[in-house]
Structure formats: C-alpha cells, structure tokens
Scaffold this motif. Sequence first.
Motif, mmCIF file in Angstrom:
data_model
loop_
_atom_site.group_PDB
_atom_site.id
_atom_site.type_symbol
_atom_site.label_atom_id
_atom_site.label_comp_id
_atom_site.label_asym_id
_atom_site.label_seq_id
_atom_site.Cartn_x
_atom_site.Cartn_y
_atom_site.Cartn_z
ATOM 1 N N THR A 94 13.901 2.702 -5.448
ATOM 2 C CA THR A 94 13.258 3.872 -5.545
ATOM 3 C C THR A 94 13.736 4.450 -6.627
ATOM 4 N N LYS A 95 14.958 4.498 -6.910
ATOM 5 C CA LYS A 95 15.118 4.951 -8.688
ATOM 6 C C LYS A 95 14.117 4.535 -10.015
ATOM 7 N N THR A 96 13.958 3.033 -9.383
ATOM 8 C CA THR A 96 12.633 2.141 -10.501
ATOM 9 C C THR A 96 11.912 3.317 -11.341
ATOM 10 N N LEU A 97 11.656 3.914 -9.766
ATOM 11 C CA LEU A 97 10.204 4.982 -9.843
ATOM 12 C C LEU A 97 10.448 6.133 -11.308
ATOM 13 N N SER A 150 13.767 9.939 0.132
ATOM 14 C CA SER A 150 14.300 8.312 -0.491
ATOM 15 C C SER A 150 13.203 8.397 -2.361
ATOM 16 N N ASN A 151 12.206 8.741 -2.430
ATOM 17 C CA ASN A 151 11.447 9.207 -3.646
ATOM 18 C C ASN A 151 12.397 9.998 -4.630
ATOM 19 N N LEU A 152 12.372 11.155 -3.480
ATOM 20 C CA LEU A 152 13.058 12.282 -4.666
ATOM 21 C C LEU A 152 14.432 12.175 -5.070
ATOM 22 N N LEU A 153 15.433 11.627 -4.149
ATOM 23 C CA LEU A 153 16.704 10.896 -4.301
ATOM 24 C C LEU A 153 17.102 9.681 -5.244
ATOM 25 N N GLY A 154 15.933 8.888 -5.325
ATOM 26 C CA GLY A 154 15.582 7.557 -5.880
ATOM 27 C C GLY A 154 15.436 8.561 -7.609
ATOM 28 N N CYS A 155 14.108 9.673 -7.408
ATOM 29 C CA CYS A 155 13.919 10.182 -9.330
ATOM 30 C C CYS A 155 15.547 10.792 -9.638
ATOM 31 N N ARG A 156 15.917 11.593 -8.579
ATOM 32 C CA ARG A 156 17.167 12.363 -9.346
ATOM 33 C C ARG A 156 18.143 11.184 -9.747
ATOM 34 N N ILE A 157 18.484 10.314 -8.812
ATOM 35 C CA ILE A 157 19.526 9.341 -9.667
ATOM 36 C C ILE A 157 18.888 8.190 -11.084
ATOM 37 N N GLY A 158 17.447 7.418 -10.881
ATOM 38 C CA GLY A 158 16.953 7.354 -11.976
ATOM 39 C C GLY A 158 17.310 8.069 -13.580
ATOM 40 N N PHE A 159 17.185 9.828 -13.343
ATOM 41 C CA PHE A 159 17.265 10.295 -14.527
ATOM 42 C C PHE A 159 18.051 10.746 -15.014
ATOM 43 N N GLY A 217 0.598 -1.466 -0.107
ATOM 44 C CA GLY A 217 -0.006 0.011 -0.098
ATOM 45 C C GLY A 217 0.814 1.435 -0.134
ATOM 46 N N SER A 218 1.923 0.955 0.096
ATOM 47 C CA SER A 218 2.806 2.284 -0.486
ATOM 48 C C SER A 218 3.776 1.791 -0.919
ATOM 49 N N PHE A 219 4.699 3.151 -1.910
ATOM 50 C CA PHE A 219 5.800 3.436 -2.886
ATOM 51 C C PHE A 219 6.842 2.425 -2.381
ATOM 52 N N LYS A 220 6.808 2.771 -0.738
ATOM 53 C CA LYS A 220 8.471 2.006 -0.302
ATOM 54 C C LYS A 220 8.400 0.488 -0.220
ATOM 55 N N ASP A 221 7.399 -0.157 -0.973
ATOM 56 C CA ASP A 221 7.913 -1.442 -1.245
ATOM 57 C C ASP A 221 9.012 -1.157 -2.484
ATOM 58 N N ARG A 222 8.960 -0.312 -2.843
ATOM 59 C CA ARG A 222 10.317 -0.447 -4.081
ATOM 60 C C ARG A 222 11.534 -0.367 -3.515
ATOM 61 N N GLY A 223 11.977 0.464 -2.500
ATOM 62 C CA GLY A 223 12.648 0.544 -1.767
ATOM 63 C C GLY A 223 13.159 -1.081 -1.484
ATOM 64 N N MET A 224 12.415 -1.464 -0.486
ATOM 65 C CA MET A 224 12.322 -2.655 -0.097
ATOM 66 C C MET A 224 12.142 -3.655 -0.681
ATOM 67 N N ALA A 225 11.632 -4.103 -1.386
ATOM 68 C CA ALA A 225 11.489 -4.837 -2.755
ATOM 69 C C ALA A 225 13.300 -5.028 -2.743
ATOM 70 N N TRP A 250 18.613 5.124 5.715
ATOM 71 C CA TRP A 250 19.481 4.813 5.543
ATOM 72 C C TRP A 250 20.234 4.492 4.586
ATOM 73 N N GLN A 251 20.092 3.287 4.320
ATOM 74 C CA GLN A 251 20.278 2.082 3.821
ATOM 75 C C GLN A 251 20.342 2.827 2.320
ATOM 76 N N PRO A 252 21.336 2.937 1.655
ATOM 77 C CA PRO A 252 21.308 3.059 -0.130
ATOM 78 C C PRO A 252 20.657 2.294 -0.860
ATOM 79 N N PHE A 253 20.965 0.810 -0.841
ATOM 80 C CA PHE A 253 20.470 -0.127 -1.507
ATOM 81 C C PHE A 253 18.596 0.273 -1.280
ATOM 82 N N PHE A 254 18.146 0.504 -0.856
ATOM 83 C CA PHE A 254 16.462 1.840 -1.170
ATOM 84 C C PHE A 254 16.564 1.945 -1.859
ATOM 85 N N ILE A 255 17.389 3.621 -1.366
ATOM 86 C CA ILE A 255 17.343 4.170 -2.864
ATOM 87 C C ILE A 255 17.380 3.918 -4.142
ATOM 88 N N GLU A 256 18.075 2.647 -4.150
ATOM 89 C CA GLU A 256 18.365 1.686 -5.994
ATOM 90 C C GLU A 256 16.967 1.076 -5.874
#
Length: 377
Positions: free
Chosen positions: A204-207, A231-240, A99-107, A196-202
């Motif tokens: 969220t960048k799939t957004l 984390s969503n903001l940073l994921g978007c920055r990294i992914g784009f 039920g939240s975007f957190k699943d991108r990072g947690m997966a 704190w975990q960078p793999f979480f942002i790894e």
Amino acid sequence: MSAPELTAYVTRDGAHRYPVDTPIWRCPETGAPVNLTEGEGLSRGDIDTTERSLWRYAAAIRVDKASRVPLGEGCTPLIPMALEGGNVRLKLESLMPSGSFKDRGMAVLVAYLKAHGISEVMLDSSGNAAGSLACYAGASGIKCTVLVPARTSAAKVAQMRAYGAVVELVEGTRQDVAAKALKLAEAGVFYASHNWQPFFIEGTKTLAYEIWEQSGFTVPDNIVIPVGYGSNLLGCRIGFDELKRRGEIDRVPRLFAAQPANVGALVRAFVANADTPVDFTPQPTIAEGVAAAKLVRTAECVAALRDTGGGAVAVAEEKILPAVRMLASKGALVEPSCALAATGYDQLVADGTISPDQDTVVVMTGNGLKSLDALME
C-alpha cells in the motif's frame, strides 16, 4: 531488477526482531504486530517506466518481483472533481483488478508468500480484502479460505467464490469474524491478514509513490483517506517518509482519516490521543468496508495523523448514501465505504481544517459495482 535488501521483522518497540525468511504475522513471544525494518525507498530515476503497474516501483518493494502474478494492479487514475467544499483530485483505487485498493497490498503480500512456499492461506475481512486475496491467491495457485460477516453484500461474496475461494459467512460483528479467524490461525492455518501482515503495507505504500509521480514529482497539501484498519493510511505515511528521506520531497502531506460516525474507532482514538483502542459500542453502518471497531495498529495510525498535522473526521450515517449518489452523478461509481471520504473532505473545509484553495487528494478505495444493493434501497 532484484528486490532491495530486507533485514527483519521488528516489533514496534524494537525489542524483538525476526528474519523475514520465515513468514510470520505477529511476534511469537508477545503477540504484538510486527513491522518491516525501515526501507530505503527510491528516487525518481529508479522508477521502471516500462512497467505499467505498481511494480514500476520495484526498487522500493522488498519482494522479488519474479514471484509476482501481475494483474495490472496500480497506476489508477487521479482525476479532478468539484465537491461541495472545493475542487479536489480523486484517486480512483476503485479501478483495481478486484475492484479495491486492497490489490496493492495483496499483490505484494501474495508474491512474498508464494516465494516462501506458502500453499494455503486464510483471512478475515469485511469484503474487499477477501475478494482481493481470493483473486491473487487463485491466480498464484494458493488455496484460500476467507471469513466474512454474514451481512456482506452478495456481490462481494459472489466475487470471492468466482475466484475459487472457500467463503465462510460468520454471524455477529466484524470483531466476531476476526476472533474466529484468530482461532483458525492458532490452529495452524497461515493467516494472510491485511491488518497484521507488514508485507501488505509494503504494497500500500506504493499509493504514496504513485500520487507523487502523477503530481509531477510533487505532493499535495492534504490526502483524505477512508479508513477501517488503516493500511492505506500507514502505507501513505511510510511511502512519503521514504521519499522525504531520499530528498525527493521536502514535506509529507497532511493525512486525514474519514470514518463512519457509527464505527469510528480511529476517530475516537485520535481525539483521545490513545495508543490503544478506545472502548465504544459500534452501531450498524452502510459503510461495511470500514466497519472496524478495534484496530490492530492504533498507535501507528494515530501517529500518522498527528505527525503529519492531519486529523480524523466522522461522517454521519445519513450523509453516506447521498455521497455515493453525488459521486455517481459525476461519473465515479464507488462504494459507501469510500464515498464518505468526499463528505469528510467537505466537513474539513467547513470547519476550517482544510482550505478549499489547497491541493487535496481524496482516495476512492472500492468499486460501487460491489455495493449496488445499497444503492437500490
């Protein structure tokens, strides 16, 4: 398909590097957050179109997907909707498995931890990250303890317990919860913190990849993101950024952070152009999911806004619940923590920062079924 090569954890100043074969959550020498070394990203030909999840971008995710527990995370709808400020597209991350975007990072994070033999994890959360970790840890056979504010909605707490997590309700502020988690981490419990975990942002960048693909391999002019720790903001920055380096896009969208005015830590840092948290006294907010008063990655979040030509917008408390009801009346039942982004968009149009003629995506990060108690007040 094997995971792309991964070099190291690295601190922001590049002064310390550590091999990723040993999971860590901060620099052992300085206590600073660690990031992953720059990724290669992917091109459109690398997308695994047979995969109906974020793992269609496995070529850019630096975790071997053989260790994943697939629950269908990702591939969320991107739908048109008319708001007061103009027509936008809503990215419904609220329709993730937990039920939240957190699943991108947690997966992605849990897949990495599982591959490296971690059998017990802990984190602090305002609710959604705890629910997501409980979900993926439970499905992966990993013992999970979550610390959440005592005021966390009953629905979110019930969800965590249903997944099998041990839930500890902590009195005090969101920062008090984080402080208690840090003490447990120092005592040796593995800290699977989404902040704190960078793999979480790894994850969220799939957004960014998904918005790009769903937009016909183009990018919108603007993306408005509800932000707590970022984390969503940073994921978007990294992914784009990865897509731009690969030549798939020629520009990165302008990124905007929407926060409740009562707890707008990033808004304050952005206005002050600060690399470190700005002191202020947070006030209660119905947007519990973004009530972060002290960011872990302030400098990176401010840079993501400034470098893309974006900004930050504070939403008054009295405008948040009406935004929830407005979106629900249009068929999008989301929680207050992300509904405020719709009002944030309207404010950005009203002050001339965004034109209503521009292509804007507004990210909806959490399902309203978790916050029905707020709607019933």
